[in-house]
Scaffold this motif. Sequence first.
Motif, PDB file in Angstrom:
ATOM      1  N   ASN A  16       0.857  -1.182   0.000  1.00 56.91           N
ATOM      2  CA  ASN A  16       0.000   0.000   0.000  1.00 56.91           C
ATOM      3  C   ASN A  16       0.898   1.240   0.000  1.00 56.91           C
ATOM      4  O   ASN A  16       0.787   2.111   0.838  1.00 56.91           O
ATOM      5  N   GLY A  17       1.826   1.267  -0.952  1.00 60.43           N
ATOM      6  CA  GLY A  17       2.714   2.412  -1.086  1.00 60.43           C
ATOM      7  C   GLY A  17       4.044   2.234  -0.393  1.00 60.43           C
ATOM      8  O   GLY A  17       4.159   1.554   0.633  1.00 60.43           O
ATOM      9  N   SER A  18       5.092   2.827  -0.974  1.00 58.68           N
ATOM     10  CA  SER A  18       6.437   2.880  -0.396  1.00 58.68           C
ATOM     11  C   SER A  18       7.049   1.505  -0.171  1.00 58.68           C
ATOM     12  O   SER A  18       7.674   1.238   0.856  1.00 58.68           O
ATOM     13  N   SER A  19       6.893   0.614  -1.132  1.00 56.20           N
ATOM     14  CA  SER A  19       7.538  -0.704  -1.005  1.00 56.20           C
ATOM     15  C   SER A  19       9.049  -0.590  -1.146  1.00 56.20           C
ATOM     16  O   SER A  19       9.787  -1.428  -0.624  1.00 56.20           O
ATOM     17  N   SER A  20       9.529   0.456  -1.852  1.00 53.56           N
ATOM     18  CA  SER A  20      10.982   0.660  -1.938  1.00 53.56           C
ATOM     19  C   SER A  20      11.549   0.964  -0.551  1.00 53.56           C
ATOM     20  O   SER A  20      12.640   0.523  -0.205  1.00 53.56           O
ATOM     21  N   MET A  21      10.796   1.724   0.237  1.00 55.87           N
ATOM     22  CA  MET A  21      11.213   2.012   1.617  1.00 55.87           C
ATOM     23  C   MET A  21      11.312   0.716   2.420  1.00 55.87           C
ATOM     24  O   MET A  21      12.279   0.472   3.148  1.00 55.87           O
ATOM     25  N   ALA A  22      10.311  -0.137   2.250  1.00 51.60           N
ATOM     26  CA  ALA A  22      10.307  -1.405   2.980  1.00 51.60           C
ATOM     27  C   ALA A  22      11.492  -2.273   2.594  1.00 51.60           C
ATOM     28  O   ALA A  22      12.086  -2.951   3.441  1.00 51.60           O
ATOM     29  N   SER A  23      11.865  -2.247   1.309  1.00 49.61           N
ATOM     30  CA  SER A  23      12.968  -3.097   0.868  1.00 49.61           C
ATOM     31  C   SER A  23      14.312  -2.592   1.388  1.00 49.61           C
ATOM     32  O   SER A  23      15.212  -3.398   1.683  1.00 49.61           O
ATOM     33  N   VAL A  24      14.489  -1.272   1.520  1.00 49.88           N
ATOM     34  CA  VAL A  24      15.731  -0.734   2.095  1.00 49.88           C
ATOM     35  C   VAL A  24      15.841  -1.134   3.565  1.00 49.88           C
ATOM     36  O   VAL A  24      16.872  -1.630   4.023  1.00 49.88           O
ATOM     37  N   CYS A  25      14.767  -0.909   4.322  1.00 54.41           N
ATOM     38  CA  CYS A  25      14.797  -1.247   5.747  1.00 54.41           C
ATOM     39  C   CYS A  25      14.960  -2.756   5.935  1.00 54.41           C
ATOM     40  O   CYS A  25      15.727  -3.208   6.796  1.00 54.41           O
ATOM     41  N   GLY A  26      14.246  -3.535   5.121  1.00 57.03           N
ATOM     42  CA  GLY A  26      14.369  -4.984   5.215  1.00 57.03           C
ATOM     43  C   GLY A  26      15.762  -5.466   4.872  1.00 57.03           C
ATOM     44  O   GLY A  26      16.292  -6.398   5.494  1.00 57.03           O
ATOM     45  N   SER A  27      16.388  -4.820   3.869  1.00 57.39           N
ATOM     46  CA  SER A  27      17.758  -5.187   3.497  1.00 57.39           C
ATOM     47  C   SER A  27      18.723  -4.938   4.652  1.00 57.39           C
ATOM     48  O   SER A  27      19.590  -5.772   4.959  1.00 57.39           O
ATOM     49  N   THR A  28      18.583  -3.783   5.288  1.00 54.88           N
ATOM     50  CA  THR A  28      19.441  -3.468   6.435  1.00 54.88           C
ATOM     51  C   THR A  28      19.341  -4.541   7.510  1.00 54.88           C
ATOM     52  O   THR A  28      20.342  -5.061   8.012  1.00 54.88           O
ATOM     53  N   MET A  29      18.095  -4.880   7.837  1.00 56.82           N
ATOM     54  CA  MET A  29      17.881  -5.832   8.922  1.00 56.82           C
ATOM     55  C   MET A  29      18.334  -7.240   8.562  1.00 56.82           C
ATOM     56  O   MET A  29      18.881  -7.961   9.395  1.00 56.82           O
ATOM     57  N   SER A  30      18.091  -7.666   7.328  1.00 57.49           N
ATOM     58  CA  SER A  30      18.497  -9.021   6.945  1.00 57.49           C
ATOM     59  C   SER A  30      20.019  -9.132   6.894  1.00 57.49           C
ATOM     60  O   SER A  30      20.585 -10.174   7.245  1.00 57.49           O
ATOM     61  N   LEU A  31      20.724  -8.067   6.481  1.00 57.03           N
ATOM     62  CA  LEU A  31      22.189  -8.077   6.506  1.00 57.03           C
ATOM     63  C   LEU A  31      22.707  -8.161   7.938  1.00 57.03           C
ATOM     64  O   LEU A  31      23.631  -8.919   8.244  1.00 57.03           O
ATOM     65  N   MET A  32      22.108  -7.369   8.834  1.00 52.82           N
ATOM     66  CA  MET A  32      22.507  -7.431  10.241  1.00 52.82           C
ATOM     67  C   MET A  32      22.206  -8.809  10.823  1.00 52.82           C
ATOM     68  O   MET A  32      22.984  -9.356  11.604  1.00 52.82           O
TER      69      MET A  32
END
Length: 491
Positions: free
Chosen positions: A381-397
């Motif tokens: 529902n909008g801003s999936s690019s934002m979700a992918s950046v935050c998700g990438s950070t967390m999955s790398l950590m």
Amino acid sequence: KREGRPSDEATLTARLIDRPIRPMFPKWIINDTQIIATVLSANWEKELGFWWVVWASLWLMMAWTPFEWPVSASKIALTNDWKYIFNPTTLQEEEAKLSLLTAWTLDAITMVEAWAKEVSDEDMVNALEHSHNILKDICNAQNDFIKAYEKEFGIVKLEATYNNPDESLYSEVKEFLSEDKMEVLYNKGKKEFQKELDKLDEITREYLREKWHIIWDENWKVWQTCSVEEVTKIEENEVWALVYKRVKEIMRKNILDNEKRLDGRKLDEVREVIWETWLLPRTHGSALFQRGMTQALSIATLAWPDDKMTLEWMMPESEKRYFHHYNFPPYSVWEVRMMRGVWRREIGHWALAERALIPVLPSEEEFPYTMRVVSEITTCNGSSSMASVCGSTMSLMNAWVPIKAPVAWVAMGMIYDESTWDYKILSDIQAQEDFLWDMDFKVARTKAWITAMQLDVKIKWLKMDVFRNAFKQSEGAIDYILGRMLEVQPS
């Protein structure tokens, strides 16, 4: 090599050309217009994609399309000793603190793409101002060229075709769709919002039918032509455009006058963030990021240095040790369509998220692994690019990658009133608000620095103060998102 489908880099360049050029066409034009940019020779020292915006602008004016004014693009690099380089080499870009690609008309910014290492808000604003000074000269050069070209060769003027909606009954629709009728659209989820919007469309059609304003068959046309009373008539399929215009007008008014958003949030408020890590036991790292109804499952995988991705395109063959991929399946937005490879939008989003994380990755000496993150958008529902950046950070950590600092991302919108010059900035825009905005501003940052930025603008006016205020407002949103992230994965 045989020509095949465009490389990711070619697709990203095509999007780069399209984004600042498309808004310059008049609204409602329906002529097919195609621009094909062909590279005939490359010296491998510079990636010259930004010049193709200039060539596209020139071609459109030479062809006398209804193109409103020249658009120019430039790329500048900010070096570590705080000097600007226009049209940098690829090596200078890699070593720079900031690589900034902008597109401007003579007086308005239309697009920004940036990646940065330890760059502040003020540094970014100064770089934008510097790029505008360069682009004024390029726009003026285009105007000079067109004058000389027309004088020597002449330009055949083409007639464009427009499919303007019939707005002769807008005052009638405006009176019928009063502000109190619009209240049903507020504080609704995405699907419920659409249902209420469809109901408004239906009751408006019914109202206009009762007033004999809608043409519904040939016999009615004949009867109406023979009748004495003159009634303004429109086709039934044109009613939606009037409803859409009225809804947009009221929503914008409520934001500008009352700071009232569709879901009741404050202008600077982010939807609730929900986190979970280590969902998938067989992967190196995984994280689920949900903000409102938008949800991304990001999965990190590590491999040996020999598994780097080889890049083969116009520039010399190179390698990547970190790459991000983004999938946007049809079910995430309640659609049914064939899945035949990734779309241009998906390529653009994965490049954006990749660029946001590169500045905080450990060096190969510190962490000699190849890293891949895949973000699966499960619902949107909008801003999936934002979700992918935050998700990438967390999955790398979560995969024990020692990044320098966590990166979060937020999408900002802006509503602007041309008559009063008043504007309001909205944090974390959702899909229902997407058709309202005059500026789509995305920024990725750590607690202290900007790492990436993307901007698209619909209006002809945008002062640097807007950027300063947008950067400042984004800091609060990022602080909240980072705080929620670190509650779940603190290190």
